[in-house]
Design a protein around this motif. Structure first.
Motif, PDB file in Angstrom:
ATOM      1  N   TRP A 451       0.881  -1.172   0.000  1.00 27.59           N
ATOM      2  CA  TRP A 451       0.000   0.000   0.000  1.00 27.59           C
ATOM      3  C   TRP A 451       0.910   1.211   0.000  1.00 27.59           C
ATOM      4  N   GLY A 453       0.452   5.758   0.100  1.00 25.38           N
ATOM      5  CA  GLY A 453      -0.473   6.875   0.086  1.00 25.38           C
ATOM      6  C   GLY A 453       0.213   8.180   0.393  1.00 25.38           C
ATOM      7  N   ARG A 498      -6.823  16.089   1.356  1.00 23.15           N
ATOM      8  CA  ARG A 498      -7.114  14.830   0.682  1.00 23.15           C
ATOM      9  C   ARG A 498      -6.126  13.758   1.127  1.00 23.15           C
ATOM     10  N   TRP A 500      -4.717  10.298  -0.306  1.00 28.72           N
ATOM     11  CA  TRP A 500      -4.611   9.549  -1.556  1.00 28.72           C
ATOM     12  C   TRP A 500      -4.095   8.144  -1.248  1.00 28.72           C
ATOM     13  N   GLY A 501      -4.784   7.126  -1.761  1.00 28.95           N
ATOM     14  CA  GLY A 501      -4.359   5.745  -1.567  1.00 28.95           C
ATOM     15  C   GLY A 501      -4.118   5.041  -2.889  1.00 28.95           C
ATOM     16  N   ALA A 503      -4.359   2.655  -5.922  1.00 27.76           N
ATOM     17  CA  ALA A 503      -5.532   2.097  -6.602  1.00 27.76           C
ATOM     18  C   ALA A 503      -5.289   0.687  -7.147  1.00 27.76           C
ATOM     19  N   ASN A 526      -5.953   6.977  -6.048  1.00 27.04           N
ATOM     20  CA  ASN A 526      -7.311   7.492  -5.954  1.00 27.04           C
ATOM     21  C   ASN A 526      -7.474   8.226  -4.640  1.00 27.04           C
ATOM     22  N   SER A 528      -8.738   8.616  -1.211  1.00 25.68           N
ATOM     23  CA  SER A 528      -9.256   7.677  -0.219  1.00 25.68           C
ATOM     24  C   SER A 528     -10.086   8.375   0.852  1.00 25.68           C
ATOM     25  N   THR A 529      -9.724   9.591   1.196  1.00 23.92           N
ATOM     26  CA  THR A 529     -10.499  10.360   2.180  1.00 23.92           C
ATOM     27  C   THR A 529     -10.548  11.816   1.769  1.00 23.92           C
ATOM     28  N   THR A 618      -5.574   1.464   9.936  1.00 23.00           N
ATOM     29  CA  THR A 618      -5.979   1.019   8.604  1.00 23.00           C
ATOM     30  C   THR A 618      -7.489   0.930   8.565  1.00 23.00           C
ATOM     31  N   ASP A 621     -11.320  -0.447   3.965  1.00 20.30           N
ATOM     32  CA  ASP A 621     -11.043  -0.535   2.524  1.00 20.30           C
ATOM     33  C   ASP A 621      -9.559  -0.685   2.223  1.00 20.30           C
ATOM     34  N   ASN A 623      -7.128   1.451   3.023  1.00 22.41           N
ATOM     35  CA  ASN A 623      -6.405   2.705   3.110  1.00 22.41           C
ATOM     36  C   ASN A 623      -6.064   3.027   4.562  1.00 22.41           C
TER      37      ASN A 623
END
Length: 816
Positions: A451, A453, A498, A500-501, A503, A526, A528-529, A618, A621, A623
């Motif tokens: 992962w 981000g 934002r 970002w995580g 994709a 994408n 994520s939050t 975590t 989903d 992220n």
């Protein structure tokens, strides 16, 4: 290295260049007053006919100068001499001298988190987290503990106020406040001092101060400092730890890899040289001025700069791999810190008449920072370039900026009155921004994305308004009643934030995100939050207290006070609740033996509602983000504190500090999670996080049942009129948990003892001194935080942050 030497020479040169005339004419110049300065040469010899007493200590805990022994507040007051002798260089170094105080450095953001009386949150380790223990410098709130009073430069005293200080001190002083009082210029006096120290780990320190009398109404003071040492954590050699190519190839195949894409682990990706983790390279400078055109008005102004080019503090394996030293790690991310802090502080005092004073206290600061940190800590050695459970994780503050301003107007009574009072208005604002990146890759950074981000918060604002008042009714000569209240209105706003995580788009190359890459769908990310949101809350905090004299040398007090810390916004824009604390306290302060012994004690009980716990988590989903939880029910704590100072005979001084927190119940929290503690059970969907555990009924961390610090020094008077003074400091405390999870022996620090020793010679005229020191004499390995990695189900490898190993050196000081 060149920069370090230039900074060191520059620090010394400030004094040496300006001291030629001073040394020649020092006999005609008055010396500096205050705790950091020696007596004048003419008065240096001790007066045998006058019995020694403990120094009278003046504190400002009630927003007016009062004797410590007549101030009905639990305060530890440390003067400049004590700070110097104990080598207190950072906020964390205060802990051994203050009852019920703990502090730790956290790795990935390299922030300092503090605990008082068992209350704090050392998992709130982001650079913009609000503390429960507020830090003030000359009465100005400093949100960033790692920048406050950089290197404790030219500090006249440190006051630690224990218990809620919400009425007079305000923001985030939920369980206490630390106020550093810097040395102010003195009109009409020219003097200064310089210090130099060298020690192991290539430690070099230099400090210098000069006071300049510009005119009969104006003076300036210049102070500089440079402190540096090599990192405590050595680099492990990857050769001999990385499996053979055949073993790597077999592991890759067993993990389902395509033999055609196999590549051997690149040992050059591991760091084996350069700056080590847990190094110091910090410099600070301050120019302060005092203008006093008449007896009724004074204006203190200080401009300060702090520079940090050290390295973060590394997590170490509690049980190193076979053949590896304890103070070492297998590192694949080089350490880096670049921080700069600027502060301007101003205080104006105007005595309107004999009984009325108006004060205006203002502060402006800016703190910029960037850093990189090896979050995987080198705990797991990869079996192949893309095989778990080993992971490459770099935590990186790509950029951050924090701007703070505050203004306080207060009007207070002066002189002897039936009612002493103070009223005031306060405003503080913050404007913060940060980008924080986390690439996590299976095996090595050449592996596949586990992962990754990026958290980008371009604008976070805080506005806090307050009005306060406090009055003390002097019922008679021996009895006083005090009441106070503060109304606070807090507003917080996040704009454009934002998370970002990754994709997991197979068409996008899997490479670690770089500082120059802005995440987007085109490069594999994408949203994520969405972190936009607003928070607001108003709160009244208050104080009720009675105190009365017991004879001429005693004071007893009882108080009920409340503290408050605002809630706020977390990742995703959701809010979390504010904290409230009610503290019940009784205490006493006594002097004995004609001022040769003082004994101050307090017993307290705290009822804490909505205690905020935060941690990196975590989400379901996959992220990641920073999650906040409020403890249900009440967190309940009771404890005791005692401080004793004594002069024994003519040449011995003893200080004893005792504290204990027998009760420290966290309260109820069903879903507590943290990515620093891998292997927690899966969480139900309503929790909002993927892994968690029930911590209801657990004990608070950093709250020992018993702790003791004993300091002894003896002054040997030599035949030439000089003095030789050995000093011994010992600290002991019982076992303590290191987190709210209470996960067994690895999640606690066992009972331990640490000791420091020093020896100091002062020449007869007190113009210079020389000494040596050893800190942590027994080289104790003392944990201050913990976490764990999980290589497989039910398997755990533990890491911790530690206090420094044994350090030693020599130092030299010059007065003029």
């Amino acid at each position: 290295m060149a920069y370090r030497l230039h900074a060191l020479y520059g620090a010394i040169l400030v004094v040496l260049v300006s001291s030629t005339d001073a040394l020649a004419g020092a006999a005609d110049q008055p010396q500096a007053a205050g705790p950091a300065q020696p007596q004048t040469p003419a008065a240096a010899a001790p007066q045998e006919s006058a019995p020694k007493t403990l120094d009278s200590v003046v504190v400002t805990g009630t927003k007016r100068e009062t004797p410590l022994q007549k101030t009905p507040v639990a305060i530890s007051a440390l003067n400049a001499e004590t700070l110097e002798k104990e080598r207190v260089m950072t906020v964390q170094d205060l802990t051994k001298l203050v009852p019920s105080m703990q502090a730790t450095r956290q790795g990935d953001h390299d922030v300092i988190t503090m605990t008082l009386r068992g209350i704090g949150n050392d998992q709130a380790k982001t650079e913009y987290a609000d503390p429960e223990v507020a830090i003030f410098v000359d009465g100005v709130y400093s949100p960033r503990a790692e920048a406050a009073a950089g290197l404790l430069l030219d500090v006249a005293s440190a006051e630690v106020l224990r218990g809620p200080q919400g009425t007079l001190w305000g923001r985030n002083s939920t369980v206490g406040a630390v106020n550093f009082r810097t040395a102010t210029p003195e009109i009409g006096s020219y003097f200064g001092n310089a210090q130099l120290s060298v020690g192991n780990y290539n430690a070099i320190g230099a400090r210098a101060v000069v006071n300049l009398p510009i005119s009969d109404t104006f003076a300036m003071r210049v102070a500089v400092a440079q402190e540096q040492h090599d990192g405590y954590v050595d680099y492990q050699d990857p050769v001999g730890q990385i499996p053979s190519s055949d073993a790597q190839r077999a592991a890759y195949a067993a993990a389902g890899g395509n033999p055609a894409t196999f590549r051997p682990i690149n040992p050059n990706q591991y760091v084996t040289g350069g700056d080590k983790y847990s190094a110091q390279n910090q410099a600070a400078a301050r120019v302060s001025a005092l203008w006093q055109p008449n007896d009724a008005f004074s204006w203190n102004l200080a401009l300060e700069y702090f520079r940090d080019r050290g390295t973060p503090s590394m997590n170490l394996m509690q049980r190193p791999r076979a053949g590896q030293d304890f103070w070492s790690a297998l590192i694949d991310t080089a350490p880096y810190i670049e921080r700069d802090s600027y502060a301007l502080r101003s205080r104006m005092d105007w005595d309107i008449n004999d009984g009325l004073r108006l004060s205006y206290i203002a502060g402006f600061s800016r703190f910029d920072g960037r850093s990189t940190y090896d979050q995987d800590s080198g705990v797991l050695v990869p079996t192949c370039f893309a095989c778990g459970p080993a992971q490459f994780q770099e935590d990186r503050t790509t950029d951050s900026e924090y701007k703070t301003t505050s203004h306080e107007f207060n009007l207070s009574s002066t002189g002897e009155r039936t009612v002493d009072w103070i009223v005031g208005l306060y405003y503080a604002a913050e404007k913060n921004s940060i980008r924080f990146d986390i690439p996590i890759f299976n095996g090595t950074q050449d592996g596949t994305v586990a992962w990754q981000g990026s958290f980008i918060q371009p604008k976070e604002t805080v506005d806090s308004y307050a009005a306060f008042g406090q009055a003390t009714w002097n019922v008679n000569d021996n009895w006083r009643l005090t009441a106070g209240a503060r109304y606070t209105d807090d507003k917080k706003r996040n704009v454009g934030g934002r998370g970002w995580g990754w994709a997991y788009d197979p068409n996008v190359p899997q490479v670690p995100i770089s500082p120059g890459t802005y995440p987007s769908p085109q490069n594999g990310f994408n949203v994520s939050t969405v972190n936009d949101g607003e928070y607001g809350h108003s709160q009244v905090t208050w104080l009720a207290r009675t105190d009365f004299d017991v004879g001429e040398k005693g004071l007893l007090y009882a108080s009920v006070s409340t503290g408050y810390k605002s809630g706020g916004l977390q990742d995703g824009g959701a809010t979390y609740k504010h904290e409230e604390l009610t503290n019940y306290e009784v205490g006493g302060k006594f002097s004995f033996l004609e001022g040769r012994l003082t004994w101050n004690s307090a017993i307290y009980y705290m009822d804490f509602k909505n205690f905020q716990l935060s941690a990196p988590v975590t989400f379901p989903d996959g992220n990641r983000g920073l999650g906040f939880s409020n403890v249900k029910d009440s967190t309940k704590v009771w404890g005791y504190e005692s401080e004793l100072s004594a002069l024994i005979g003519e040449n011995d001084r003893v200080n004893l500090t005792v504290s204990g927190i027998p009760k420290k119940d966290l309260g109820s929290l069903l879903y507590a999670g943290s990515n620093d503690y891998q292997g927690l059970p899966a969480c139900p969907p309503e929790s909002g996080i993927s892994n968690c555990t029930n911590v209801t009924g657990n004990e608070l961390p950093h709250a020992p049942d018993f702790a003791l610090t004993l300091i002894w020094e003896h002054e040997f008077r030599l035949g030439n009129g000089g003095t030789l003074t050995p000093r011994v400091t010992g600290h002991y405390e019982t076992e303590t948990w290191l987190s709210v999870f209470n996960l067994g022996n690895e999640d606690k620090q066992d009972a331990y003892a640490r000791g420091d020793v020093s020896l100091r010679y002062e020449e007869p005229q007190r113009r210079w001194w020389a000494g040596l020191y050893v800190q942590n004499v027994t080289d104790e390995e003392t944990r201050t935080a913990a976490g764990r990695f999980s290589p497989g189900p039910g398997q755990y490898l533990w890491v911790s942050q530690y206090l420094p190993p044994r350090t030693y050196g020599v130092n030299f000081g010059l007065q003029f």
